[in-house]
Write a protein that holds these residues in place. Sequence first.
Motif, short mmCIF file in Angstrom:
data_model
loop_
_atom_site.label_atom_id
_atom_site.label_comp_id
_atom_site.label_asym_id
_atom_site.label_seq_id
_atom_site.Cartn_x
_atom_site.Cartn_y
_atom_site.Cartn_z
N GLN A 33 -15.95 20.34 -11.81
CA GLN A 33 -17.40 20.19 -11.96
C GLN A 33 -18.14 20.95 -10.85
OE1 GLN A 33 -19.02 18.71 -14.63
NE2 GLN A 33 -20.72 19.80 -13.67
N TRP A 34 -17.65 20.87 -9.63
CA TRP A 34 -18.27 21.59 -8.52
C TRP A 34 -18.27 23.09 -8.79
CZ3 TRP A 34 -17.14 25.28 -4.81
CH2 TRP A 34 -18.00 25.36 -3.72
N LEU A 35 -17.13 23.61 -9.25
CA LEU A 35 -17.04 25.04 -9.57
C LEU A 35 -18.01 25.42 -10.68
CD1 LEU A 35 -13.16 25.40 -9.31
CD2 LEU A 35 -14.85 26.51 -7.82
N ARG A 36 -18.10 24.58 -11.72
CA ARG A 36 -19.04 24.85 -12.81
C ARG A 36 -20.49 24.85 -12.30
NH1 ARG A 36 -15.31 22.10 -16.02
NH2 ARG A 36 -16.18 20.07 -15.59
N ASP A 37 -20.82 23.84 -11.47
CA ASP A 37 -22.18 23.73 -10.93
C ASP A 37 -22.56 24.95 -10.11
OD1 ASP A 37 -22.36 21.22 -12.09
OD2 ASP A 37 -22.09 20.12 -10.20
N LYS A 38 -21.59 25.55 -9.47
CA LYS A 38 -21.84 26.72 -8.62
C LYS A 38 -21.71 28.03 -9.39
CE LYS A 38 -22.33 24.01 -5.16
NZ LYS A 38 -23.56 23.27 -5.25
N GLY A 39 -21.35 27.96 -10.67
CA GLY A 39 -21.21 29.16 -11.48
C GLY A 39 -20.00 30.00 -11.10
N ILE A 40 -18.97 29.34 -10.61
CA ILE A 40 -17.75 30.03 -10.20
C ILE A 40 -16.71 29.91 -11.31
CG2 ILE A 40 -15.90 30.11 -8.47
CD1 ILE A 40 -17.94 28.75 -6.52
N ALA A 41 -16.24 31.05 -11.76
CA ALA A 41 -15.28 31.08 -12.87
C ALA A 41 -13.91 30.55 -12.43
CB ALA A 41 -15.15 32.50 -13.40
N PHE A 42 -13.26 29.84 -13.33
CA PHE A 42 -11.90 29.36 -13.10
C PHE A 42 -11.26 29.10 -14.46
CE2 PHE A 42 -14.50 25.62 -13.44
CZ PHE A 42 -13.73 24.70 -14.14
N GLU A 43 -9.95 29.11 -14.47
CA GLU A 43 -9.23 28.81 -15.71
C GLU A 43 -9.01 27.31 -15.80
OE1 GLU A 43 -5.72 31.23 -16.21
OE2 GLU A 43 -6.71 32.92 -15.20
N ARG A 44 -9.21 26.76 -16.97
CA ARG A 44 -9.13 25.31 -17.15
C ARG A 44 -7.74 24.74 -16.86
NH1 ARG A 44 -13.24 22.75 -19.79
NH2 ARG A 44 -11.79 21.21 -20.64
N ASN A 45 -6.70 25.56 -17.02
CA ASN A 45 -5.34 25.04 -16.86
C ASN A 45 -4.82 25.14 -15.42
OD1 ASN A 45 -5.15 27.80 -16.85
ND2 ASN A 45 -3.31 27.90 -18.12
N LEU A 46 -5.67 25.51 -14.47
CA LEU A 46 -5.22 25.62 -13.09
C LEU A 46 -4.86 24.24 -12.52
CD1 LEU A 46 -7.72 28.20 -11.54
CD2 LEU A 46 -5.36 28.58 -12.24
N LEU A 47 -3.90 24.25 -11.62
CA LEU A 47 -3.54 23.03 -10.90
C LEU A 47 -4.62 22.70 -9.87
CD1 LEU A 47 0.22 23.85 -10.22
CD2 LEU A 47 -0.69 22.32 -11.98
N LYS A 48 -4.64 21.46 -9.43
CA LYS A 48 -5.61 21.01 -8.44
C LYS A 48 -5.54 21.87 -7.18
CE LYS A 48 -6.69 16.94 -5.74
NZ LYS A 48 -6.41 15.54 -5.47
N LEU A 49 -4.34 22.18 -6.72
CA LEU A 49 -4.15 23.00 -5.53
C LEU A 49 -4.76 24.40 -5.72
CD1 LEU A 49 -2.88 23.24 -2.71
CD2 LEU A 49 -0.77 23.96 -3.81
N GLU A 50 -4.62 24.94 -6.91
CA GLU A 50 -5.17 26.27 -7.21
C GLU A 50 -6.70 26.22 -7.27
OE1 GLU A 50 -1.66 28.25 -9.92
OE2 GLU A 50 -2.78 26.56 -10.78
N LEU A 51 -7.22 25.14 -7.83
CA LEU A 51 -8.67 24.96 -7.86
C LEU A 51 -9.22 24.87 -6.43
CD1 LEU A 51 -9.03 22.32 -10.73
CD2 LEU A 51 -9.77 24.72 -10.79
N TYR A 52 -8.52 24.13 -5.60
CA TYR A 52 -8.99 23.98 -4.22
C TYR A 52 -8.95 25.31 -3.47
CZ TYR A 52 -10.03 22.08 0.32
OH TYR A 52 -10.63 21.83 1.53
N ASP A 53 -7.98 26.16 -3.75
CA ASP A 53 -7.94 27.50 -3.15
C ASP A 53 -9.20 28.29 -3.51
OD1 ASP A 53 -5.58 27.21 -1.75
OD2 ASP A 53 -4.33 28.12 -3.33
#
Length: 187
Positions: free
Chosen positions: A51-71
């Motif tokens: 949600q934080w990434l979406r709110d900031k308009g930062i692209a990410f893949e939905r299937n990423l692990l939590k550790l990858e999202l945090y990176d």
Amino acid sequence: MSYDNYIKWLNEKLLPNLPERSIIVLDNASYHNTRAEKMPTSATNKADMQQWLRDKGIAFERNLLKLELYDIIKKHKDQHITYKIDDFIKSKGFDVIRLPPYHPELNAIENIWGINIDQNTTNMETLINESLNKVTSETWYKTCTHVEKIEKEYLKYFDVDFEFVIDLQNDSDDSESEFENYVSDSD
């Protein structure tokens, strides 16, 4: 000092006495650094990170692990940090400039605090007002000139070409001419 006390002081003492379009310089005191938004940490749950990434308009893949999202978050975190005090000051029509951390020598007021400030806290407001009244325009001018000299020394190490211009306009013609006379006399 706390954030709440600082807000009270800003509202009652500082902001009502500043001219329009003034700039407030903030150092890194803890009460200046209360964040407007809690930033995700490695302990934040995956859905909140997404949600934080979406709110900031930062692209990410939905299937990423939590550790990858945090990176991804760590790479973008600094550019999304906002402070309550900055938002508050801006809402009142003023701008904010933040001094870099660990550089009190760039903050002119740090040199002024040492001038005749008694450490007795019994009547701190009276002592501060009495001490600040001892700071002359000449002292303040010399202190700011000293800070400018330090800034110029630091800028030698950077490949940038810019200059700060501080417009000391005042509605009173008398105080403007006094300042101009002082500057030309001291050169």
